[in-house]
Every structure is written in C-alpha cells, then in structure tokens.
Design a protein around this motif. Sequence first.
Motif: not given
Length: 180
Positions: A168-178
């Motif tokens: 399974k492809p790795p999950p996309p990296p979570a976007k960090k909120r500024r």
Amino acid sequence: MRLLSLSVVGAAALGLAGCPKPSAPTEDAGTAAISPPDAALAQPAPATFTLRYTLADAGTESIPVVGEEEGRPIVDPTSALELRSSRVLRNYRVRLFDESDRALVSDDTAEESPDGLLYRISLPTPLKSGHGYVLVIDAQTGTSMTDAEGREIADIRMPFQVSGEKEKPPPPPAKKRRSR
C-alpha cells in the motif's frame, strides 16, 4: 508332411515379396518426377522468444509466454530479466512497462550470435510485489521489426505479475498548519 507345408508357406511368402505392387500412373518418360520441397526445410522456423528472471539465490527461472487474456504468470521479485530470441532481430526495441503503462528505467545490454539475440535488462530496484508488468518487443522505427533475413516479426507482449501482496502506498504527509 510338416516339411511340405513349411516349404509351401515359404514359397508363397517369397512369391508375394517378389510381386510388384500396383502403382499410380506415371508421367511421360521425358519428365522427371520431382518431390515438392519439404515445407519445414524451405521456410525457417518462426522466431521464438524466451524470458527468464534471476532469483534471489542467483539461479534463473523461465517466465511462460502467454497472452494477456490467459492470465499473468507469477514470478518472484527480481531486478534482472533475460530475453532470448531464436533469430537475430533488426529494427527492434525492448521495453518493460508497469501497470500504469510507464516504461521502467533499466540498464540493458544486447548480444547477437548465430543462435539469435540475448537481451539482458538490469533494473536499479527489484520489481514490486503484487504488481503486474509487460515486456514489449516491437519496432524501433516504422511499422515492423524483422529478423536478419528481412522477414517481418509481429510485436510481442509478455505479461507477468510479481508474487506477494501489493504494497500500500504510504499516506501523504500531513500538512502542517501555521500558527498566526
């Protein structure tokens, strides 16, 4: 009496052996009967292709050549393939495609000999478990590839699948909120 019956049987056998068999009507005396050339000798055998892959223990295993509608043979993960052709090829290219019809990057070598072509494909990483691939041999330019004698050879597609579960492809990296 017994001696007489054996000699009668022997004479009958000799008589039959010496009798000419009825034959078909012959052609004119001035015409030599020439047998048609044997089709197998007149036309060389069609080009045959074999595909092998290198196992983890450095041995090799054949990949059966089947049509895509017949299913895909299962192979172990590998990073080396070897294609052999019974004929030397002209105007050809060999490519390995993944399930998305993308050509894979590889380091390839080709050796020609009177016995045909030996084409080696060396991949930088092993083929992925659970994924399907197709080795395609087709014309480099124009509409057809040929053998060394100029006979056309149809395009070849050799599908296969690598054993194991699809990763399974790795999950996309979570976007960090500024923070503001």
